[in-house]
Motif scaffolding. Structure first.
Motif, short mmCIF file in Angstrom:
data_model
loop_
_atom_site.label_atom_id
_atom_site.label_comp_id
_atom_site.label_asym_id
_atom_site.label_seq_id
_atom_site.Cartn_x
_atom_site.Cartn_y
_atom_site.Cartn_z
N LYS A 129 43.63 -16.36 31.85
CA LYS A 129 42.45 -15.65 31.17
C LYS A 129 42.37 -14.41 31.70
CE LYS A 129 40.19 -19.99 30.98
NZ LYS A 129 41.17 -21.03 31.20
N LYS A 130 42.58 -13.87 32.92
CA LYS A 130 42.72 -12.53 33.67
C LYS A 130 43.75 -11.66 32.58
CE LYS A 130 41.51 -14.09 38.21
NZ LYS A 130 42.26 -14.25 39.31
N LEU A 131 44.70 -12.51 32.43
CA LEU A 131 45.65 -11.46 31.56
C LEU A 131 45.16 -11.29 30.36
CD1 LEU A 131 48.67 -10.30 32.13
CD2 LEU A 131 49.54 -12.41 30.95
N ALA A 132 44.82 -12.24 29.81
CA ALA A 132 44.24 -12.15 28.33
C ALA A 132 43.18 -10.85 28.29
CB ALA A 132 43.64 -13.50 27.96
N GLN A 133 42.19 -10.96 29.32
CA GLN A 133 41.31 -9.80 29.50
C GLN A 133 41.99 -8.67 29.31
OE1 GLN A 133 38.94 -10.69 32.94
NE2 GLN A 133 37.05 -10.54 31.77
N SER A 134 42.93 -8.19 30.11
CA SER A 134 43.58 -7.02 30.26
C SER A 134 44.26 -6.61 28.77
CB SER A 134 44.56 -6.90 31.59
OG SER A 134 45.74 -7.56 31.14
N PHE A 135 44.57 -7.49 28.00
CA PHE A 135 45.11 -7.33 26.87
C PHE A 135 43.77 -7.35 25.36
CE2 PHE A 135 48.94 -7.97 29.07
CZ PHE A 135 49.53 -6.44 28.59
N VAL A 136 42.68 -7.16 25.83
CA VAL A 136 41.71 -7.07 24.65
C VAL A 136 41.75 -6.00 24.04
CG1 VAL A 136 39.30 -7.11 24.23
CG2 VAL A 136 39.99 -8.90 25.82
N ASN A 137 42.20 -5.82 22.71
CA ASN A 137 42.70 -4.81 21.99
C ASN A 137 42.08 -4.57 20.52
OD1 ASN A 137 44.52 -2.69 21.32
ND2 ASN A 137 46.24 -3.82 21.28
N PRO A 138 40.58 -4.62 20.85
CA PRO A 138 39.83 -4.79 19.48
C PRO A 138 40.31 -3.83 18.57
CG PRO A 138 38.26 -3.65 21.05
CD PRO A 138 39.77 -4.33 21.87
N GLU A 139 40.44 -2.64 18.88
CA GLU A 139 40.78 -1.57 17.55
C GLU A 139 42.06 -1.75 16.79
OE1 GLU A 139 39.70 2.56 17.99
OE2 GLU A 139 38.62 2.17 20.02
N LEU A 140 42.91 -2.01 17.81
CA LEU A 140 44.25 -2.38 17.09
C LEU A 140 44.58 -3.81 16.22
CD1 LEU A 140 46.80 -0.14 17.47
CD2 LEU A 140 44.78 0.16 18.89
N CYS A 141 43.76 -4.37 16.79
CA CYS A 141 43.51 -5.76 16.20
C CYS A 141 42.61 -5.75 14.69
CB CYS A 141 42.63 -6.99 16.90
SG CYS A 141 43.87 -7.57 18.34
N LYS A 142 41.63 -4.76 14.74
CA LYS A 142 40.94 -4.52 13.73
C LYS A 142 41.92 -3.98 12.53
CE LYS A 142 37.11 -3.01 11.32
NZ LYS A 142 37.30 -3.59 10.13
N ILE A 143 42.90 -3.03 13.00
CA ILE A 143 43.85 -2.46 12.02
C ILE A 143 44.56 -3.72 11.31
CG2 ILE A 143 46.07 -1.20 11.52
CD1 ILE A 143 44.94 0.44 13.90
N THR A 144 44.99 -4.70 11.88
CA THR A 144 45.72 -5.95 11.42
C THR A 144 44.69 -6.66 10.53
OG1 THR A 144 47.18 -5.79 13.32
CG2 THR A 144 47.35 -7.66 12.02
N GLU A 145 43.89 -6.86 11.16
CA GLU A 145 42.65 -7.68 10.42
C GLU A 145 42.33 -7.19 9.12
OE1 GLU A 145 39.47 -7.70 13.36
OE2 GLU A 145 40.79 -8.56 14.63
N ASP A 146 42.40 -5.91 8.87
CA ASP A 146 42.09 -5.12 7.65
C ASP A 146 43.27 -5.17 6.97
OD1 ASP A 146 39.59 -4.92 8.39
OD2 ASP A 146 39.64 -2.72 9.26
N LEU A 147 44.32 -4.38 7.59
CA LEU A 147 45.56 -4.01 6.48
C LEU A 147 46.65 -5.20 6.08
CD1 LEU A 147 46.53 -0.62 8.12
CD2 LEU A 147 45.17 -0.96 6.18
N VAL A 148 46.37 -6.33 7.17
CA VAL A 148 47.48 -7.47 6.97
C VAL A 148 46.60 -8.53 5.97
CG1 VAL A 148 48.96 -9.21 7.83
CG2 VAL A 148 48.61 -6.88 8.87
N PHE A 149 45.22 -8.94 6.79
CA PHE A 149 44.66 -9.84 6.29
C PHE A 149 43.50 -9.64 5.16
CE2 PHE A 149 46.26 -11.37 10.47
CZ PHE A 149 47.16 -12.48 10.08
N THR A 150 43.18 -8.47 4.99
CA THR A 150 42.02 -8.43 4.06
C THR A 150 42.22 -7.35 2.97
OG1 THR A 150 40.74 -8.77 6.06
CG2 THR A 150 39.70 -8.19 4.13
#
Ligand code: ADP
Ligand SMILES: CSC[C@H]1O[C@H](OP(=O)(O)O)[C@H](O)[C@@H]1O
Length: 396
Positions: free
Chosen positions: A162-183
């Motif tokens: 859980k701590k490792l996952a927290q250090s890799f929270v990456n909202p802006e780059l994920c948003k690029i994929t959410e938009d450009l790949v999935f939407t």
């Protein structure tokens, strides 16, 4: 993670990159240094600095405060440089043979100083030239299987995870994929980019309710399943290769996500290369796809059986269930990647580089039909041979 914070951000130039390399003591005193900015990706600057006598080099990669491919109108967090250097270090703790060494990183300057891999070739370029890289799938899938297992709730202490996952929270780059790949590619969105001749095929996708439902389910998985630490952008342009060596670069999109995502990106980029080749030259790509899954399933299963930290790991049927869902998801993610690389913002040279217009358009129409069926029929694909079958069925 040992990322330091020393200076005020400014974009480097070639002379400034050399001055920084000297200041960091990366070369012997008085070495005659040459520097070139060689970045050909969508987002960052990459400086290659070489001692002209010894021919030894280093790479300084620097994030810009915007997406390079679009310009300053698309601001983008500098934090991606920290994510990238930390991901490379985390991956190195499991599979050092498959990532460049990180020598130094500086959060304020948004830089990662790393091993120079110029002895290898970017796999996309080599595949376009017709190279086959016999060990590519074996290496990539050992990379994916080991990093996935050891960063999952089955391979590491669950509180630490859980701590490792927290250090890799990456909202802006994920948003690029959410938009450009999935939407965006599934709707009439301004980021899309395709030849006018493809419009009827693209508009058919935009009207396709069944496709929308299945793409939405895949997007939801990407948004919500914090399963394993992913590279997040594992296309063949993020892989350096030779006949006997493979290195994964560019994990700035790293985050905790669904286990099938990296596999899906890799499958898709092999398919995109197959789409660009004459029929008789495609077999090495399908061989890679088959080996990809076989190696992943075998390495992951072996680790699960021998090193799992979770009590339920020995429950009959659980491993099989995890693998079955990873495969189905990977097929669907591959479909999204194939479609977005054909009509979305960020294309691939495999397809765009086909010189004859009619051949290029035919390959892109094929890509759209294939991508759609991978998404919609992902649960019915019983094994990697299904890729070949769908590829053939969607050719015309
Ligand atoms: N460690 C490295 N050694 C040699 N060349 C590299 C290295 N890292 C990146 N490059 C070069 O820089 C290019 C862009 O790097 P990449 O990390 O993909 O940037 P971006 O994040 O902008 O996509 C690569 O295609 C490769 O040619
Ligand atoms: C505006 S970012 C588009 C695209 O670029 C990234 O790839 P790369 O950094 O390897 O060039 C990623 O795939 C993004 O979706």
């Amino acid at each position: 993670m040992t990322t330091v914070q020393t200076s005020v951000y400014e974009p480097l130039t070639e002379p400034k990159a050399v001055a920084l390399a000297v200041r960091l003591g990366l070369f012997r005193d008085g070495a005659p240094l040459a520097c070139r900015e060689i970045g050909d990706g969508n987002l960052n600057l990459v400086f290659h600095i070489v001692d002209q006598e010894t021919k030894q080099g280093v790479i300084i990669k620097q994030a810009l405060p915007y997406a390079k491919v679009v310009g300053e109108s698309w601001p983008l967090t500098l934090k991606r440089a920290v994510i990238e250097s930390n991901a490379l270090r985390t991956f190195a703790s499991y599979v050092p043979q498959y990532v460049p060494k990180v020598y130094y990183s500086d959060e304020s300057l948004a830089i990662t100083v790393m091993e120079d891999l110029s002895r290898l070739q970017i796999a996309r370029k080599g595949l376009i030239e017709g190279k086959t890289y016999p060990l590519l799938s074996q290496h990539i899938d050992e990379f994916v299987a080991k990093t996935a297992f050891y960063t999952s709730d089955f391979g590491m202490n669950q509180q630490e995870k859980k701590k490792l996952a927290q250090s890799f929270v990456n909202p802006e780059l994920c948003k690029i994929t959410e938009d450009l790949v999935f939407t965006d590619p599934f709707f009439d969105h301004e980021t899309n980019n395709f030849e006018d001749e493809l419009r009827p095929d693209v508009e058919a996708l935009w009207r396709d309710d069944r496709l929308h439902l299945e793409a939405a389910k895949l997007k939801r998985k990407f948004l919500t399943e914090a399963d394993v630490l992913l590279h997040g952008d594992l296309h063949t342009g993020s892989i350096f290769a030779s006949d006997d060596e493979t290195k994964v670069i560019d994990p700035e999109f790293a985050f905790y996500g669904p286990i099938g995502f990296d596999l899906g990106q890799f499958f898709a980029n092999l398919l995109l290369n197959a789409l660009s080749r004459p029929e008789l030259e495609r077999q090495p790509l399908f061989d890679h796809i088959n080996r990809t899954w076989d190696v992943f399933a075998s390495v992951f299963s072996n680790l699960w059986r021998t090193e799992s930290v979770e009590t339920y790991a020995a429950t009959p049927g659980l491993l099989e269930d995890v693998l079955r869902h990873a495969f189905i998801d990977a097929v669907g993610f591959a479909g999204c990647e194939v479609i977005r690389r054909t009509i979305g913002l960020a294309h691939v040279a495999d397809l765009d580089g086909i010189e004859q217009k009619e051949v290029r358009l035919a390959a892109k129409r094929h890509a759209l039909r294939l991508g759609r069926r991978l998404i919609v029929e992902r649960a019915e694909l019983t094994g990697t041979d299904g890729f070949r079958r769908l590829f053939a069925e969607t050719e015309r």
